[in-house]
Enzyme design. Structure first.
Site, short mmCIF file in Angstrom:
data_model
loop_
_atom_site.label_atom_id
_atom_site.label_comp_id
_atom_site.label_asym_id
_atom_site.label_seq_id
_atom_site.Cartn_x
_atom_site.Cartn_y
_atom_site.Cartn_z
N GLN A 1 0.80 -1.35 -0.09
CA GLN A 1 0.04 0.02 0.07
C GLN A 1 0.92 1.20 -0.15
O GLN A 1 1.39 1.65 1.17
CB GLN A 1 -0.96 0.17 1.45
CG GLN A 1 -1.64 -1.27 1.43
CD GLN A 1 -2.62 -1.62 0.49
OE1 GLN A 1 -3.57 -0.93 0.37
NE2 GLN A 1 -2.56 -2.62 -0.54
N ALA B 1 -11.53 1.49 5.07
CA ALA B 1 -10.30 0.73 4.42
C ALA B 1 -9.70 1.76 3.17
O ALA B 1 -9.95 2.97 2.94
CB ALA B 1 -11.15 -0.36 3.67
N HIS B 2 -8.71 1.20 2.51
CA HIS B 2 -8.03 1.73 1.72
C HIS B 2 -8.86 2.49 0.46
O HIS B 2 -9.86 2.06 0.08
CB HIS B 2 -6.81 0.88 1.09
CG HIS B 2 -7.55 -0.34 0.49
ND1 HIS B 2 -6.57 -1.19 -0.13
CD2 HIS B 2 -8.61 -0.61 0.02
CE1 HIS B 2 -7.11 -2.24 -0.59
NE2 HIS B 2 -8.42 -1.88 -0.83
N ASN B 3 -8.17 3.80 0.14
CA ASN B 3 -8.83 4.67 -0.88
C ASN B 3 -10.34 4.86 -0.66
O ASN B 3 -10.90 5.52 -1.77
CB ASN B 3 -8.71 3.70 -2.13
CG ASN B 3 -7.29 3.72 -2.75
OD1 ASN B 3 -6.72 2.66 -2.53
ND2 ASN B 3 -6.81 4.44 -3.36
N SER C 1 -12.33 1.61 -1.32
CA SER C 1 -12.72 2.59 -2.38
C SER C 1 -14.17 2.98 -2.30
O SER C 1 -15.02 3.29 -3.39
CB SER C 1 -12.55 1.95 -3.75
OG SER C 1 -11.13 1.67 -3.87
#
Length: 315
Positions: A187, A228-230, A248
């Site tokens: 990441q 979470a990521h993004n 996302s």
């Protein structure tokens, strides 16, 4: 790194020696970056990519623009995972400038502040906090005990981050080999938090795979929330305890999510939406200013009627 060197390191073939500065998504990649296409539903984005090169299977390679170098492989996502390690930053920087701490800022004992980091004026950093390399924190922000802020993250002015929260931890990203082995996707992005944001205790906000996980101004996050990521959390959103957002997810401004509600990944929730406690969002919500509940999701009034009818069946 040169493209042919990258390919050689992961067992692919490419003779072009163009320099690659990093990895990015199809639409965000620049003329010096490498991208990938695994899922056919994003083939329209492929036609518009500006990437220098792309990892792509033979079937989709016909749609690659002439300005982009196609690296043909059976499993683009798996090779992306392998290449992501090549561009991962150092876990700890041994060289760099000493951190800068603004006037009026109070730093308690047992606080670590990494290389090249900057902390603004009139902040309070309590005992046990970890602030990694290249972190920027604005003015008048309070960091409570044992908060961990990983490298490269940015936090604005007038924020409050309660004890035990982790900002910038790795998102949950892995690619599978054919025999089931998990290969880590590094990441390589960061987290950006705006101003006037309050984050409760023991929350986790994951860094992005590429670019940034974003928390905009005025957001309020309760204890034990996972982002979470993004993800992108719009201005003034409220996330109540044990909310979980998959990767996302985009919340437009002033969304309210009740306790233990959650989303699937890669969806959007319209502005001023309310998700009742334990609501499960599996598809994008495009109409603003509506309330929803349940799993599968119903408009809140319909859900109340449904619960009433179920209750009457049991009488």
């Amino acid at each position: 790194m040169k493209l042919n060197e990258i390919a050689q390191l992961v067992g692919l073939k490419c003779d072009n020696d163009i320099k690659i500065s990093g990895l990015n998504s199809l639409l965000d990649a620049t003329q010096s970056e490498l991208t990938f296409l695994e899922n056919k539903k994003y083939v329209n984005d492929l036609k518009n990519t500006k990437a220098a090169a792309i990892l792509v299977n033979l079937e989709n390679s016909k749609e690659v623009p002439s300005s982009t170098i196609a690296i043909i492989c059976e499993e683009p996502y798996l090779f992306l995972a392998k290449i992501s390690k090549l561009f991962a930053p150092n876990i700890i920087e041994l060289d760099g400038e000493k951190p800068l701490v603004g006037g009026g800022t109070k730093v308690m004992p047992n606080v670590y502040i990494g290389k090249n980091s900057k902390i603004g004026r009139d902040c309070t950093i309590m005992a046990g906090a970890f602030i990694g390399d290249n972190v920027t924190i604005g003015n008048n922000t309070v960091i409570y005990p044992n908060v961990s802020i990983y490298r490269d993250c940015i936090i604005g002015n007038d924020c409050i981050i309660h004890a035990g929260t982790v900002i910038g931890s790795d998102g949950f990203g892995f690619a599978n080999t054919k025999d089931g082995k998990y290969i880590k996707i590094y990441q390589n992005g960061n987290v950006i938090i705006g101003s006037d944001v309050e984050i409760g205790a023991n929350c986790t906000i994951d860094r992005a795979v590429f670019k940034s996980t974003i928390i905009e101004d005025g957001v309020r996050i309760d204890n034990l929330v996972h982002i979470a990521h993004n993800c992108k959390i719009g201005k003034g959103c409220i996330l109540v305890t044990q909310v979980g957002l998959s990767g996302s997810t985009t919340l437009h401004p002033y969304v309210v999510m009740g306790g233990q509600s959650a989303t699937s990944g890669h969806l959007e929730i319209a502005a001023f939406t309310t998700i009742a406690a334990r609501g499960g969002v599996t598809k994008s919500i495009t109409e603003p200013k509506k309330s929803w509940a349940g799993f599968p999701l119903f408009e809140h009034r319909q859900w109340l009627k449904l619960q009433s009818k179920i209750s009457n069946l049991l009488k």
